[in-house]
Design a protein around this motif. Structure first.
Motif, PDB file in Angstrom:
ATOM      1  N   ASP A   1      -6.812   2.912  14.285  1.00 26.91           N
ATOM      2  CA  ASP A   1      -7.448   3.173  12.991  1.00 26.91           C
ATOM      3  C   ASP A   1      -7.761   4.639  12.698  1.00 26.91           C
ATOM      4  OD1 ASP A   1      -7.340   0.722  11.849  1.00 26.91           O
ATOM      5  OD2 ASP A   1      -9.432   0.171  12.221  1.00 26.91           O
TER       6      ASP A   1
ATOM      7  N   ARG B   1      -6.706   0.712   4.662  1.00 34.12           N
ATOM      8  CA  ARG B   1      -5.481   0.499   5.449  1.00 34.12           C
ATOM      9  C   ARG B   1      -5.795   0.350   6.938  1.00 34.12           C
ATOM     10  NH1 ARG B   1      -0.909  -1.127   3.268  1.00 34.12           N
ATOM     11  NH2 ARG B   1      -2.321  -2.202   1.917  1.00 34.12           N
ATOM     12  N   ARG B   2      -7.018  -0.082   7.216  1.00 31.59           N
ATOM     13  CA  ARG B   2      -7.384  -0.270   8.627  1.00 31.59           C
ATOM     14  C   ARG B   2      -7.097  -1.696   9.083  1.00 31.59           C
ATOM     15  NH1 ARG B   2     -12.704   3.243   7.915  1.00 31.59           N
ATOM     16  NH2 ARG B   2     -11.629   5.244   7.841  1.00 31.59           N
TER      17      ARG B   2
ATOM     18  N   GLY C   1       0.837  -1.210   0.000  1.00 29.40           N
ATOM     19  CA  GLY C   1       0.000   0.000   0.000  1.00 29.40           C
ATOM     20  C   GLY C   1       0.867   1.252   0.000  1.00 29.40           C
ATOM     21  N   GLU C   2       0.275   2.363  -0.431  1.00 26.80           N
ATOM     22  CA  GLU C   2       0.929   3.681  -0.451  1.00 26.80           C
ATOM     23  C   GLU C   2       2.327   3.576  -1.080  1.00 26.80           C
ATOM     24  OE1 GLU C   2       0.022   5.868   3.170  1.00 26.80           O
ATOM     25  OE2 GLU C   2      -2.065   5.250   3.026  1.00 26.80           O
TER      26      GLU C   2
ATOM     27  N   ARG D   1      -6.307   6.333   9.532  1.00 29.10           N
ATOM     28  CA  ARG D   1      -6.051   5.444   8.388  1.00 29.10           C
ATOM     29  C   ARG D   1      -7.198   5.492   7.386  1.00 29.10           C
ATOM     30  NH1 ARG D   1      -2.432   1.105   9.368  1.00 29.10           N
ATOM     31  NH2 ARG D   1      -1.209   1.620  11.203  1.00 29.10           N
ATOM     32  N   SER D   2      -6.854   5.403   6.088  1.00 30.54           N
ATOM     33  CA  SER D   2      -7.898   5.337   5.071  1.00 30.54           C
ATOM     34  C   SER D   2      -8.575   3.960   5.176  1.00 30.54           C
ATOM     35  CB  SER D   2      -7.307   5.543   3.676  1.00 30.54           C
ATOM     36  OG  SER D   2      -6.358   4.531   3.431  1.00 30.54           O
TER      37      SER D   2
ATOM     38  N   THR E   1       1.329   2.236   6.366  1.00 33.67           N
ATOM     39  CA  THR E   1       0.921   3.507   5.741  1.00 33.67           C
ATOM     40  C   THR E   1       2.165   4.400   5.722  1.00 33.67           C
ATOM     41  OG1 THR E   1       0.356   4.737   7.748  1.00 33.67           O
ATOM     42  CG2 THR E   1      -1.388   3.348   6.810  1.00 33.67           C
ATOM     43  N   ASP E   2       2.141   5.449   4.905  1.00 33.76           N
ATOM     44  CA  ASP E   2       3.323   6.322   4.888  1.00 33.76           C
ATOM     45  C   ASP E   2       3.487   7.046   6.225  1.00 33.76           C
ATOM     46  OD1 ASP E   2       3.893   5.439   2.403  1.00 33.76           O
ATOM     47  OD2 ASP E   2       3.031   7.155   1.347  1.00 33.76           O
TER      48      ASP E   2
ATOM     49  N   HIS F   1       4.717  -2.626   8.985  1.00 34.40           N
ATOM     50  CA  HIS F   1       3.714  -3.648   8.697  1.00 34.40           C
ATOM     51  C   HIS F   1       3.546  -4.463   9.971  1.00 34.40           C
ATOM     52  CE1 HIS F   1       1.813  -7.136   6.885  1.00 34.40           C
ATOM     53  NE2 HIS F   1       2.781  -7.883   7.366  1.00 34.40           N
TER      54      HIS F   1
END
Ligand code: FAD
Length: 498
Positions: free
Chosen positions: A178, A185-186, A131-132, A181-182, A327-328, A333
């Motif tokens: 969360d 990406r939760r 992701g991202e 987070r989008s 996420t950025d 992870h």
């Protein structure tokens, strides 16, 4: 298993998930091509490439694992002493893998498996999507390839989602993590390459699942080099050191005490992130980026006991795995595993699902100088150029690890109480087993990559590379799904061209 061939259309070197992907996709999209897989290690299970966890007899499983651990025993004979051995050696050898014998000092946990199915016969099967900034942004078809990779590996987020207390773990993590987070990406169940059999047993996917019905696999067949047109066979490609402007003509295979040249129009080297560049180096194909930008994901682990839990959870024989996506803003992870047993002794009975291990993988600060290098004088146990790894964590890596430690503590605090008063544990370099970048993909042949977007090595027609080493981005998520997706893309491009 079929007879050893003298000529094929496509020769695949290595039978792990990446090599198996080329075999499967080509058998579906270009069935007229003769494809053969050459694997240095033994056949340990049936069907070829089966995950060892599916071997139900414990002794047979331990024996199968040992046969994957390379040509010389690097751990004590009794599997009971594995933990003690790993702790004393501080090199974290996992069953089914073996460690580098020399050249490992800056990367102590560097590990490999040599067997039909590769490390895919031993893995945990976590298959998160990148992701991202983990995403390779110059591949318009990457999403479709990832979907195909999920099909080939049989990935599902459902198999363990209902494990005891797994929902409670996710609720607590989500409440704590969360907010910024989008939606994609939760916190969620980890997608895993595992399925439940009708009899209730779990079946872990290995390369067998990816191979499907493909069977032209040759075990105990070490590829010592890729042959190029005009090749003298003595390491001189006729074009200096880069191999630039060549076309592949086959592979040289050592099997049954003899060397065989197998002619091929296409060669795919899928021999893991340390040995794919080794095969290219041995073949005189040595682009500047070969072996460079090596990256492993610095890893931190911690464990807690869930607090305030309902006492009634029953044993179901399965353990939950939850995912805290990269996420950025939080470049880690998170793999949260409910453990079958506690790493520290407790008095009394442990409620199933209540001991939780947290693993936070970090994205590496990529450096050209982090590299796997090869000797022209010394050889390894297979007679291939000896490996030496040059690797260091930068200031940015160290700062990132500090933040990872804060965030893993925050997640742990949301779940329960630490098992003891020890801080989160940093694993040694190489421990993630996720080695990337060593044959990385790029958009242009500018000296910072080994292959193009179709995985074909720059300047060598018909030579493809596969596996985690192809991934060019700094990822923190488990890489196999992405490597399989890139292999899907490479195989489709071969199918189209031939
Ligand atoms: P491999 O599976 O390593 O296969 C390479 C094959 O090439 C080997 O069989 C080797 O013998 C062969 N080979 C090497 N040199 C030659 C040669 N010269 N000639 C012929 N054959 C050769 N990844 C995840 O994404 N998620 C996880 O949850 C996860 N958990 C893991 C847990 C454990 C305990 C282990 C050991 C690994 C884990 N991994 C995980 C890593 C995962 O297994 C690898 O990413 C994956 O197997 C890589 O696939 P590959 O085909 O590129 O390489």
């Amino acid at each position: 298993m079929t007879r050893f061939p003298t000529e094929v259309d496509v020769a695949i070197v290595g039978s792990g998930p990446a090599g198996a992907t080329y075999a499967r996709v080509l058998s579906e999209h270009a069935p007229h091509l003769r494809v053969a897989v050459f694997e240095a290690g033994p056949l340990i299970s049936d069907p070829p490439g089966t995950h060892v966890r599916n071997i139900r007899d414990a002794e047979a499983r331990a024996e199968a694992q040992r046969r994957c651990e390379g040509p010389r025993p690097s751990r004590p004979a009794s599997t009971d002493t594995m933990d003690d051995y790993a702790r004393s050696a501080n090199r974290l050898q996992r069953p089914g893998t073996f460690l580098l014998d020399s050249g490992w000092e800056e990367f102590p946990a560097a590990a490999m498996s040599t067997n039909v199915g590769g490390m895919g016969a031993h893995w945990t099967g976590a298959c998160p999507r990148p992701g991202e900034s983990e995403i390779i942004d110059f591949l318009p078809d990457l999403d479709a390839w990832l979907t195909e990779a999920e099909r080939l590996l049989g990935v599902s987020a459902e198999a363990l989602a209902g494990a005891p207390l797994a929902g409670e773990v996710r609720r607590r993590l989500a409440a704590a993590l969360d907010a910024d987070r989008s939606a994609d990406r939760r916190v969620r169940p980890m997608p895993l390459a595992v399925r439940r059999e009708p009899d209730g047993h779990l079946r872990w996917a290995g390369a067998d699942v990816v191979f499907g019905g493909f069977r032209d696999i040759h075990p105990d067949a070490l590829v010592t080099r890729v042959l190029l047109d005009g090749d003298t066979g003595n390491g001189d490609t006729g074009n200096g050191d880069t191999g630039n402007g060549d076309t592949v003509s086959g592979v040289r295979v050592r099997a049954g005490g003899a060397e065989h040249d197998v002619r091929a129009r296409v060669v795919v080297v899928a021999a893991d992130s340390l040995r794919t560049p080794q095969v290219l180096h041995a073949s005189g194909v040595r682009p500047r980026a070969l072996g460079r930008y090596l990256n492993d994901q610095p890893q931190i682990v911690y464990a807690v006991r869930l607090r305030d839990i309902p006492p009634s959870a029953a044993h179901t024989g399965i353990s939950g795995v939850s995912w805290v996506p990269f996420t950025d803003a939080h470049p880690f992870h998170g793999q949260v595993m409910q453990l079958d047993a506690s790493p520290v002794p407790f008095a009394g009975e442990i409620v199933p699902g209540s001991i939780v291990g947290l693993g936070w993988f970090c994205a590496k600060d990529l450096q050209e100088s982090d590299r796997v290098a090869f000797s022209d004088d010394e050889v390894d146990d297979y007679g291939m150029p000896a490996i030496r790894i040059h690797y260091r964590l930068t200031e940015r890596d160290l700062a990132n690890l500090e933040t990872a430690e804060k965030e893993i503590r925050q997640a742990a605090e949301a779940l329960g109480d630490p098992l003891d008063d020890q801080p989160p544990l940093r694993f040694p370099n190489g421990a993630s087993l996720h080695y990337q970048g060593s044959v990385r993909m790029g958009q242009a042949d500018d000296g910072t990559s080994v292959c193009g977007p179709d995985s074909q090595v720059w300047g060598v027609r018909g030579l493809y590379v596969a596996g985690n080493g192809v991934i060019p981005t700094a990822t923190a998520c488990n890489p196999t799904l992405t490597a399989v997706a890139l292999a899907v893309g490479g195989a489709l491009s071969i199918a189209k061209e031939y």
